[in-house]
Motif scaffolding. Structure first.
Motif, short mmCIF file in Angstrom:
data_model
loop_
_atom_site.label_atom_id
_atom_site.label_comp_id
_atom_site.label_asym_id
_atom_site.label_seq_id
_atom_site.Cartn_x
_atom_site.Cartn_y
_atom_site.Cartn_z
N PRO A 275 0.84 -1.22 0.00
CA PRO A 275 0.00 0.00 0.00
C PRO A 275 0.87 1.25 0.00
CG PRO A 275 -0.77 -1.59 1.64
CD PRO A 275 0.56 -2.08 1.16
N LEU A 276 0.48 2.22 -0.81
CA LEU A 276 1.22 3.47 -0.92
C LEU A 276 0.35 4.63 -0.44
CD1 LEU A 276 2.76 3.04 -4.49
CD2 LEU A 276 3.90 2.68 -2.28
N PRO A 277 0.96 5.65 0.16
CA PRO A 277 0.19 6.85 0.53
C PRO A 277 -0.45 7.47 -0.70
CG PRO A 277 2.34 6.87 1.58
CD PRO A 277 2.36 5.75 0.59
N GLU A 278 -1.56 8.15 -0.49
CA GLU A 278 -2.31 8.72 -1.62
C GLU A 278 -1.48 9.71 -2.42
OE1 GLU A 278 -5.98 11.80 -1.97
OE2 GLU A 278 -6.38 9.97 -0.84
N ARG A 279 -0.67 10.54 -1.72
CA ARG A 279 0.11 11.54 -2.45
C ARG A 279 1.18 10.89 -3.30
NH1 ARG A 279 3.30 15.34 1.58
NH2 ARG A 279 3.87 16.16 -0.47
N VAL A 280 1.71 9.73 -2.86
CA VAL A 280 2.70 9.02 -3.67
C VAL A 280 2.03 8.43 -4.90
CG1 VAL A 280 4.34 7.11 -3.70
CG2 VAL A 280 4.16 8.57 -1.67
N ARG A 281 0.88 7.80 -4.71
CA ARG A 281 0.16 7.24 -5.85
C ARG A 281 -0.19 8.32 -6.87
NH1 ARG A 281 -5.02 4.36 -4.04
NH2 ARG A 281 -5.14 6.13 -2.62
N SER A 282 -0.71 9.44 -6.36
CA SER A 282 -1.10 10.52 -7.28
C SER A 282 0.10 11.06 -8.05
CB SER A 282 -1.77 11.65 -6.49
OG SER A 282 -2.94 11.19 -5.84
N LEU A 342 9.11 18.15 -17.56
CA LEU A 342 10.19 17.62 -16.71
C LEU A 342 10.35 18.42 -15.42
CD1 LEU A 342 12.94 16.52 -19.26
CD2 LEU A 342 11.55 15.08 -17.77
N PRO A 343 10.37 19.76 -15.45
CA PRO A 343 10.44 20.48 -14.17
C PRO A 343 9.29 20.13 -13.23
CG PRO A 343 10.93 21.96 -15.99
CD PRO A 343 10.46 20.69 -16.60
N ALA A 344 8.08 19.96 -13.77
CA ALA A 344 6.95 19.58 -12.92
C ALA A 344 7.17 18.20 -12.31
CB ALA A 344 5.66 19.61 -13.74
N MET A 345 7.68 17.26 -13.11
CA MET A 345 7.95 15.92 -12.58
C MET A 345 9.00 15.98 -11.47
SD MET A 345 8.06 13.68 -16.08
CE MET A 345 6.84 13.93 -17.37
N GLN A 351 9.16 16.83 -3.73
CA GLN A 351 8.26 17.01 -2.60
C GLN A 351 8.09 15.72 -1.80
OE1 GLN A 351 4.68 18.48 -4.38
NE2 GLN A 351 5.49 20.55 -4.71
N LEU A 352 8.33 14.58 -2.43
CA LEU A 352 8.21 13.29 -1.75
C LEU A 352 9.55 12.78 -1.25
CD1 LEU A 352 5.77 11.58 -4.26
CD2 LEU A 352 5.19 12.53 -2.04
N GLY A 353 10.61 13.59 -1.39
CA GLY A 353 11.93 13.16 -0.93
C GLY A 353 12.62 12.19 -1.86
N ALA A 375 9.70 5.15 3.23
CA ALA A 375 9.67 5.50 4.66
C ALA A 375 10.08 6.93 4.88
CB ALA A 375 10.59 4.57 5.45
N SER A 376 9.87 7.84 3.89
CA SER A 376 10.23 9.22 4.06
C SER A 376 9.29 9.91 5.00
CB SER A 376 10.21 9.95 2.71
OG SER A 376 8.88 10.07 2.26
N PRO A 377 9.74 10.97 5.76
CA PRO A 377 8.86 11.65 6.67
C PRO A 377 7.64 12.23 6.01
CG PRO A 377 11.17 12.27 7.04
CD PRO A 377 11.11 11.49 5.77
N LEU A 378 7.78 12.67 4.75
CA LEU A 378 6.63 13.27 4.09
C LEU A 378 5.53 12.25 3.82
CD1 LEU A 378 8.38 15.68 1.58
CD2 LEU A 378 7.03 16.31 3.57
N GLU A 379 5.94 11.01 3.57
CA GLU A 379 4.96 10.01 3.28
C GLU A 379 4.20 9.57 4.54
OE1 GLU A 379 7.78 7.89 -0.02
OE2 GLU A 379 6.38 6.65 1.07
N THR A 380 4.92 9.50 5.63
CA THR A 380 4.31 9.01 6.87
C THR A 380 3.59 10.08 7.63
OG1 THR A 380 6.37 9.40 8.03
CG2 THR A 380 6.05 7.21 7.09
#
Length: 381
Positions: A275-282, A342-345, A351-353, A375-380
């Motif tokens: 399972p992945l956090p929603e922001r990572v999936r998006s 590419l800059p947007a990517m 932002q996700l580390g 296991a980045s702080p932003l994801e958790t």
């Protein structure tokens, strides 16, 4: 302070009546005591302006002074008046009032004493000096505290304004990336499909109708994205509980099934999905959408491969194509030209580390890889 004044006034009045019953000055003492009580009560229960407050204090001191001349036992009512004067008057005027009150207290105490007593001469000025010093110091500390509080409130307002500006800029950047990765790419696909339909309208009506139907499907997806922007929800591909693998598989089928210059797109999963956090999936879905749009519009590729790899401590998305490639070290397009993808990517992955790498060369295709730690702080957070 008001209670202390009335307590001292009552005690002094009782002492006078006990010590001097039936004297001719008693009616004057009674009248002056009642007047002084009423005056002080007026200032205690009714808020006054600065000018009226000074007039009120002058009247209270005048009545008290006459009362002390007639009955020295009322002298100690001056103690609450010290603090009232120091709070009400400017510093110099307040000091003059303290000296005047202290002098009357000393004179009154010497009149009550049987003989000269140094303690009665020194004690009232000492008490007045201590009271004055304590109150002045307290007022200065209060002024400094008010200044510090004002500075703190001003700093908080400035910080809040800065945070609002930063939030607005971050939201603008987020929306610009969302629009580029969805609506703008959808409109570009529609334009290419409609151009293809126009070219084949007379020679191959069936193909033209297929192009138009595909453009309508792209428009429907863009409409869903636009509505989702309004509600600020996750991408519609995740509706119904779909995972990232299912969303990428559908995306590969859609891109590979489009007619025209669309390349064949294959999808593969490596490792055991987690399972992945929603922001990572998006973010990974948006990156895949942007990369495949670039492949269709710019690469001239015949095949493309989307690979999602679960490597334990990170998830990696790879998009490879066999197109014409490009030089990643070449200067970016000038402002107003294409090249926001590419800059947007990179911004999404940062932002996700994570990290985004692009490997390409002219004539050798392109491989884009986005790696995000699991296991980045932003994801958790």
């Amino acid at each position: 302070m008001h209670a202390a004044f009335f307590l001292l006034l009552g005690a002094s009045f009782a002492r006078f009546l006990i010590r001097h019953p039936g004297e001719p000055r008693t009616p004057w003492i009674v009248a002056l005591s009642v007047t002084l009580a009423l005056l002080h009560l007026l200032g205690a229960v009714r808020p006054l302006g600065r000018a009226r407050q000074r007039l009120w204090l002058g009247a209270v001191v005048a009545v008290w002074a006459v009362l002390v001349v007639l009955a020295p036992s009322f002298a100690w009512c001056a103690v609450p008046l010290f603090f009232t004067g120091l709070r009400t008057l400017p510093t110099r005027a307040a000091m003059a009032l303290v000296v005047f009150l202290t002098t009357l207290v000393v004179v009154a105490q010497l009149r009550l004493a049987d003989g000269f007593d140094p303690n009665l001469v020194l004690a009232p000025p000492a008490v007045a000096a201590i009271a004055t010093a304590a109150l002045v110091r307290t007022q200065r500390q209060s002024a400094r505290q008010r200044s510090l509080i004002e500075d703190l409130l001003r700093t908080r307002r400035e910080l809040a304004a800065t945070e609002r500006r930063e939030g607005a800029l971050a939201e603008r950047q987020r929306l610009s990336m969302e629009i580029h990765d969805t609506l703008a790419q959808g409109l570009s696909s529609q334009r290419m499909l409609l151009q293809a339909a126009e070219r084949t309208w007379d020679s191959d009506p069936g193909a033209a109708r297929r192009h138009v139907r595909t453009a309508a499907e792209v428009a429907a997806r863009g409409l869903a994205e636009a509505r989702r922007f309004v509600h600020d929800l996750a991408p519609p591909q995740f509706d119904g509980g779909l995972g990232l693998e299912d969303a990428l598989r559908e995306l590969a089928a859609e891109r590979g099934g489009e007619t025209g210059a669309a390349p064949e797109v294959r999808f593969h999963v490596d490792g055991t999905p987690v399972p992945l956090p929603e922001r990572v999936r998006s973010a990974l879905l948006r990156i895949a959408q942007g990369a495949l749009a670039n492949v269709r519009e710019h690469a001239g590729a015949t095949t493309a491969a989307v690979t999602l790899s679960y490597l334990g401590d990170q998830v990696v998305l790879d998009i490879a194509d066999d197109g014409r490639g490009f030089d990643p070290a070449a200067p970016a397009p000038a402002a107003g030209e294409r090249g926001h993808g590419l800059p947007a990517m990179r911004a999404r992955v940062r932002q996700l580390g994570g990290t985004l790498t692009v490997e390409s060369a002219p004539g050798e295709g392109t491989v884009l890889s986005a790696a995000v730690p699991l296991a980045s702080p932003l994801e958790t957070s």
